[in-house]
Write an enzyme that holds these catalytic residues in place. Structure first.
Site, PDB file in Angstrom:
ATOM      1  N   GLY A  82     -13.829  -4.039 -17.750  1.00  0.00           N
ATOM      2  CA  GLY A  82     -13.740  -4.688 -16.446  1.00  0.00           C
ATOM      3  C   GLY A  82     -15.046  -4.528 -15.686  1.00  0.00           C
TER       4      GLY A  82
ATOM      5  NE  ARG B  62     -11.593 -13.258 -17.910  1.00  0.00           N
ATOM      6  CZ  ARG B  62     -10.562 -13.561 -17.145  1.00  0.00           C
ATOM      7  NH1 ARG B  62      -9.452 -14.028 -17.690  1.00  0.00           N
ATOM      8  NH2 ARG B  62     -10.629 -13.388 -15.839  1.00  0.00           N
ATOM      9  CB  THR B  63     -17.061 -12.966 -16.831  1.00  0.00           C
ATOM     10  OG1 THR B  63     -15.772 -13.569 -16.693  1.00  0.00           O
ATOM     11  CG2 THR B  63     -18.138 -13.950 -16.405  1.00  0.00           C
TER      12      THR B  63
ATOM     13  CE  LYS C  98     -10.510  -0.512  -1.938  1.00  0.00           C
ATOM     14  NZ  LYS C  98     -10.415   0.290  -3.173  1.00  0.00           N
TER      15      LYS C  98
ATOM     16  N   GLY D 100     -15.186  -5.574 -12.043  1.00  0.00           N
ATOM     17  CA  GLY D 100     -14.910  -5.889 -10.638  1.00  0.00           C
ATOM     18  C   GLY D 100     -15.245  -4.712  -9.735  1.00  0.00           C
TER      19      GLY D 100
ATOM     20  CB  SER E  85      -0.923   0.009   1.225  1.00  0.00           C
ATOM     21  OG  SER E  85      -1.575   1.264   1.295  1.00  0.00           O
TER      22      SER E  85
HETATM   23  P1  ATR Z   1     -11.070  -5.309  -8.787  1.00  0.00           P
HETATM   24  O1  ATR Z   1     -11.981  -5.460  -7.622  1.00  0.00           O
HETATM   25  O2  ATR Z   1      -9.737  -4.721  -8.444  1.00  0.00           O
HETATM   26  O3  ATR Z   1     -11.716  -4.599  -9.931  1.00  0.00           O
HETATM   27  P2  ATR Z   1     -11.518  -8.020  -9.787  1.00  0.00           P
HETATM   28  O4  ATR Z   1     -12.855  -8.083  -9.167  1.00  0.00           O
HETATM   29  O5  ATR Z   1     -10.608  -9.196  -9.647  1.00  0.00           O
HETATM   30  O6  ATR Z   1     -10.663  -6.804  -9.235  1.00  0.00           O
HETATM   31  O7  ATR Z   1     -11.695  -7.650 -11.324  1.00  0.00           O
HETATM   32  C1  ATR Z   1     -10.675  -7.749 -12.248  1.00  0.00           C
HETATM   33  C2  ATR Z   1     -11.233  -7.425 -13.622  1.00  0.00           C
HETATM   34  O8  ATR Z   1     -10.203  -7.658 -14.589  1.00  0.00           O
HETATM   35  C3  ATR Z   1     -12.428  -8.263 -14.003  1.00  0.00           C
HETATM   36  O9  ATR Z   1     -13.284  -7.484 -14.799  1.00  0.00           O
HETATM   37  C4  ATR Z   1     -11.765  -9.385 -14.815  1.00  0.00           C
HETATM   38  O10 ATR Z   1     -12.630  -9.998 -15.759  1.00  0.00           O
HETATM   39  P3  ATR Z   1     -13.563 -11.238 -15.313  1.00  0.00           P
HETATM   40  O11 ATR Z   1     -14.720 -10.662 -14.573  1.00  0.00           O
HETATM   41  O12 ATR Z   1     -13.960 -11.865 -16.606  1.00  0.00           O
HETATM   42  O13 ATR Z   1     -12.703 -12.128 -14.456  1.00  0.00           O
HETATM   43  C5  ATR Z   1     -10.684  -8.607 -15.533  1.00  0.00           C
HETATM   44  N1  ATR Z   1      -9.612  -9.505 -15.981  1.00  0.00           N
HETATM   45  C6  ATR Z   1      -8.648 -10.050 -15.211  1.00  0.00           C
HETATM   46  N2  ATR Z   1      -7.830 -10.827 -15.952  1.00  0.00           N
HETATM   47  C7  ATR Z   1      -8.317 -10.786 -17.225  1.00  0.00           C
HETATM   48  C8  ATR Z   1      -7.919 -11.396 -18.476  1.00  0.00           C
HETATM   49  N3  ATR Z   1      -6.847 -12.175 -18.558  1.00  0.00           N
HETATM   50  N4  ATR Z   1      -8.655 -11.100 -19.586  1.00  0.00           N
HETATM   51  C9  ATR Z   1      -9.729 -10.279 -19.508  1.00  0.00           C
HETATM   52  N5  ATR Z   1     -10.160  -9.691 -18.355  1.00  0.00           N
HETATM   53  C10 ATR Z   1      -9.452  -9.942 -17.242  1.00  0.00           C
END
Ligand code: ATR
Length: 280
Positions: free
Chosen positions: A130, A155-156, A69, A132, A18
């Protein structure tokens, strides 16, 4: 008798990475405040006990980082409007003896864009990569700014749809294949995924479809100049790095705990950049 120093913390697991102690330590020294800001490594099963003991330990409040969080949001007595909308807490303080959880990530993102690319507030369509926790804060910031159409691309695809559904009809969820078509009329593109971060795969997308006046922001700050930002600059687009969000999100917490509203300036930025570079 001298008064005890004001105390605040950042809790996470792990928490060694951090940068918050560096940021708050800089402001404490700058303003000559007798205060302490410390790292606390708190395992998930200890979080409830840690939060319950804050007042007794003499803390005015603190920050919450990964992975706590969302859990912290469920443990506080009440949440501010941003924490409620985002579903996560990154800043804690006391009001009338009750522990309050706020979220300053959306504020930090917006404040940084206001400084670096003020035209973002006129954006009509924004695309967020993204879905997340970080995406949730960014979508909240964009919605608060009144951006008419926000597209979450992930991605998802189901995760993008679920996030979009929480925010209402001006936010839509999509899978990656939709990206090219969405870029063509996006005024703002924000990467909130972990792609491009040191140790993660690169974010390899073609920015060619973006309009010439588009703004590209990355919330990844290690490395500071991601491939996405370099590609945006290469196309002559305004590119905004992720470090400013980290610096600006710290402002409201510092003010609550230590009573002075600090500013994000070049000296603070240089300090954190040097720290990031020392780790490379
Ligand atoms: P945070 O809370 O920091 O946003 P997270 O919940 O782990 O972290 O989210 C990471 C994001 O990066 C997600 O949107 C993830 O996509 P998925 O929901 O499909 O997992 C995305 N991400 C991580 N690695 C990836 C990869 N190799 N290709 C595409 N998206 C990726």
């Amino acid at each position: 008798m001298a008064e005890a120093p004001l105390k605040a913390f950042v809790c996470g697991h792990p928490v060694a990475h951090s940068r918050s102690p560096l940021i708050h330590g800089h402001w404490l020294a700058l303003h000559g405040i007798d205060g302490i800001y410390e790292r606390r490594d708190v395992a998930p099963h200890d979080l409830a006990g840690f939060l319950a003991g804050l007042a007794g330990a003499g803390y005015a409040g603190g920050n919450v980082t990964v992975p706590h969080k969302q859990a912290a949001a469920a443990l506080v007595a009440r949440r501010d409007a941003a924490a409620e909308a985002i579903g996560a807490v990154n800043t804690l303080w006391f009001e009338d003896g009750a522990l309050v959880g706020g979220n300053t990530d959306a504020y930090g993102f917006a404040a940084h864009l206001d400084a670096e690319a003020p035209a973002w507030r006129a954006a009509r369509r924004a695309t967020v990569l993204g879905a997340g926790g970080a995406a949730s804060a960014i979508v909240h910031a964009l919605a608060e700014a009144g951006i008419a159409e926000i597209r979450v691309v992930n991605r998802t695809a189901a995760r993008a749809a679920a996030l979009a559904a929480r925010f209402g009809e001006h936010v839509g969820g999509h899978g990656w294949p939709a990206l090219d078509g969405l870029l063509a009329d996006s005024d703002l593109l924000v990467n909130t995924s972990s792609l491009g971060m040191t140790g993660q795969p690169p974010l390899a997308i073609d920015l060619a479809p973006l309009p010439a006046a588009a703004i590209v922001a990355d919330i990844v700050y290690a490395p500071l100049e991601t491939a996405l930002l370099a590609a945006a600059r290469g196309r002559g687009l305004v590119a905004v790095d992720g470090l400013g969000m980290l610096l600006h999100q710290a402002v409201p917490g510092f003010e609550r705990w230590f009573g002075v509203r600090p500013t994000v300036d070049a000296a603070l930025r240089d300090l954190v950049v040097a720290d990031l570079e020392a780790l490379r």
